[in-house]
Design a protein around this motif. Structure first.
Motif, PDB file in Angstrom:
ATOM      1  N   THR A 110      10.121 -14.954  -0.626  1.00  0.00           N
ATOM      2  CA  THR A 110       9.483 -14.908  -1.943  1.00  0.00           C
ATOM      3  C   THR A 110       9.039 -16.292  -2.402  1.00  0.00           C
ATOM      4  O   THR A 110       8.636 -16.456  -3.554  1.00  0.00           O
ATOM      5  N   HIS A 111       9.117 -17.285  -1.517  1.00  0.00           N
ATOM      6  CA  HIS A 111       8.578 -18.606  -1.823  1.00  0.00           C
ATOM      7  C   HIS A 111       7.085 -18.602  -1.504  1.00  0.00           C
ATOM      8  O   HIS A 111       6.628 -17.854  -0.643  1.00  0.00           O
ATOM      9  N   VAL A 112       6.339 -19.443  -2.190  1.00  0.00           N
ATOM     10  CA  VAL A 112       4.890 -19.491  -1.990  1.00  0.00           C
ATOM     11  C   VAL A 112       4.555 -20.536  -0.937  1.00  0.00           C
ATOM     12  O   VAL A 112       4.805 -21.728  -1.129  1.00  0.00           O
ATOM     13  N   TYR A 113       4.006 -20.080   0.177  1.00  0.00           N
ATOM     14  CA  TYR A 113       3.501 -20.960   1.230  1.00  0.00           C
ATOM     15  C   TYR A 113       2.009 -20.662   1.388  1.00  0.00           C
ATOM     16  O   TYR A 113       1.642 -19.555   1.821  1.00  0.00           O
ATOM     17  N   PRO A 114       1.142 -21.582   1.000  1.00  0.00           N
ATOM     18  CA  PRO A 114      -0.301 -21.312   1.020  1.00  0.00           C
ATOM     19  C   PRO A 114      -0.776 -20.746   2.352  1.00  0.00           C
ATOM     20  O   PRO A 114      -0.503 -21.296   3.406  1.00  0.00           O
ATOM     21  N   GLY A 115      -1.479 -19.624   2.262  1.00  0.00           N
ATOM     22  CA  GLY A 115      -2.078 -19.021   3.436  1.00  0.00           C
ATOM     23  C   GLY A 115      -1.138 -18.215   4.290  1.00  0.00           C
ATOM     24  O   GLY A 115      -1.556 -17.610   5.274  1.00  0.00           O
ATOM     25  N   LYS A 116       0.163 -18.178   3.933  1.00  0.00           N
ATOM     26  CA  LYS A 116       1.143 -17.424   4.717  1.00  0.00           C
ATOM     27  C   LYS A 116       1.659 -16.236   3.904  1.00  0.00           C
ATOM     28  O   LYS A 116       1.542 -16.195   2.690  1.00  0.00           O
ATOM     29  N   LEU A 117       2.260 -15.284   4.615  1.00  0.00           N
ATOM     30  CA  LEU A 117       2.626 -14.010   3.996  1.00  0.00           C
ATOM     31  C   LEU A 117       3.710 -14.156   2.937  1.00  0.00           C
ATOM     32  O   LEU A 117       4.777 -14.702   3.186  1.00  0.00           O
ATOM     33  N   PHE A 118       3.425 -13.613   1.761  1.00  0.00           N
ATOM     34  CA  PHE A 118       4.404 -13.476   0.697  1.00  0.00           C
ATOM     35  C   PHE A 118       5.072 -12.113   0.862  1.00  0.00           C
ATOM     36  O   PHE A 118       4.435 -11.136   1.263  1.00  0.00           O
ATOM     37  N   GLN A 119       6.359 -12.042   0.545  1.00  0.00           N
ATOM     38  CA  GLN A 119       7.107 -10.794   0.732  1.00  0.00           C
ATOM     39  C   GLN A 119       6.392  -9.596   0.110  1.00  0.00           C
ATOM     40  O   GLN A 119       5.977  -9.629  -1.036  1.00  0.00           O
ATOM     41  N   PHE A 120       6.271  -8.526   0.898  1.00  0.00           N
ATOM     42  CA  PHE A 120       5.676  -7.280   0.406  1.00  0.00           C
ATOM     43  C   PHE A 120       6.797  -6.278   0.162  1.00  0.00           C
ATOM     44  O   PHE A 120       7.708  -6.127   0.983  1.00  0.00           O
ATOM     45  N   MET A 121       6.742  -5.585  -0.984  1.00  0.00           N
ATOM     46  CA  MET A 121       7.739  -4.578  -1.308  1.00  0.00           C
ATOM     47  C   MET A 121       7.058  -3.279  -1.721  1.00  0.00           C
ATOM     48  O   MET A 121       6.119  -3.290  -2.519  1.00  0.00           O
TER      49      MET A 121
END
Length: 209
Positions: free
Chosen positions: A166-177
């Motif tokens: 759930t951390h923001v990493y530009p261009g990478k996958l954010f947790q999907f729920m």
């Protein structure tokens, strides 16, 4: 002491004090482990040069079940087909994903009050962005998935790990729920006016007045 000795003493006294560069951080390239590992102090996941230019993380857009269905129904003891795509912020799609489930409230990990999670699939390659979940064999150990509401399904980038998902990493996958419910089929497949292959997620739902 002579002038040379005084100068040498002055140089030694002004020497730099040794410092330690050890520390604890989160390693994102830790294989199958989601646990913290020792890295250099203040280390963070490296950002690829192909990362999102606007600083936003990538997100999953569900195709099956359709994203218009906020809380889909999955039949117990069946195979659930999942298919997704990524939005335009996804500049570095995950090479491996992990799919995790969460039981409804009231189910806890043994001996604790922590929510009960389980792995549906762990560290898998999904180049076609689809997965078929067998709800019988890929259920929580010791439990059978029963009809009811309050279930949750998560998709994360395996290289980022659960704790960091759930951390923001530009261009990478954010947790999907995805919240979902389970139901039991109580009709014969070809009787009672219900067609074989009926999919409740594709059917129109009545409007609440």
């Amino acid at each position: 002491p002579d002038a040379h000795a005084k100068r040498q003493l002055t140089l030694n006294a002004g020497g730099a004090t040794p410092t330690s560069d050890s520390g604890f951080g989160i390693s994102l390239n830790n294989g199958n482990s989601d646990s913290p590992s020792k890295t250099s102090s203040g280390s963070k996941p490296s950002s690829s040069s192909s990362g999102s230019s606007n600083g936003q993380p990538g997100r999953i857009v569900m195709k099956t079940p359709p994203r218009a269905i906020e809380s889909p129904l999955f039949e117990a003891a069946s195979e659930v087909k999942l298919q997704w795509d990524y939005d335009d912020n996804m500049k570095k799609p995950p090479s491996q994903i992990t799919i995790r489930g969460q039981m409804p409230s009231g189910y806890f990990e043994p001996g604790t009050t922590k929510p009960l999670y389980w792995y549906i699939a762990q560290n898998i390659s999904a180049p076609n962005k689809m997965y078929t979940w067998n709800t019988i064999t890929q259920s929580p150990p010791g439990y059978t998935l029963r009809e009811g509401t309050g279930y949750k399904l998560f998709i994360i980038d395996s290289s980022i790990g659960w704790d960091n998902s759930t951390h923001v990493y530009p261009g990478k996958l954010f947790q999907f729920m995805l919240p979902f419910s389970m139901y039991n089929s109580r009709y014969a497949q070809t009787n009672d006016g219900v067609p074989k292959g009926y999919n409740p997620n594709a059917a129109a739902r009545p409007t609440m007045s």
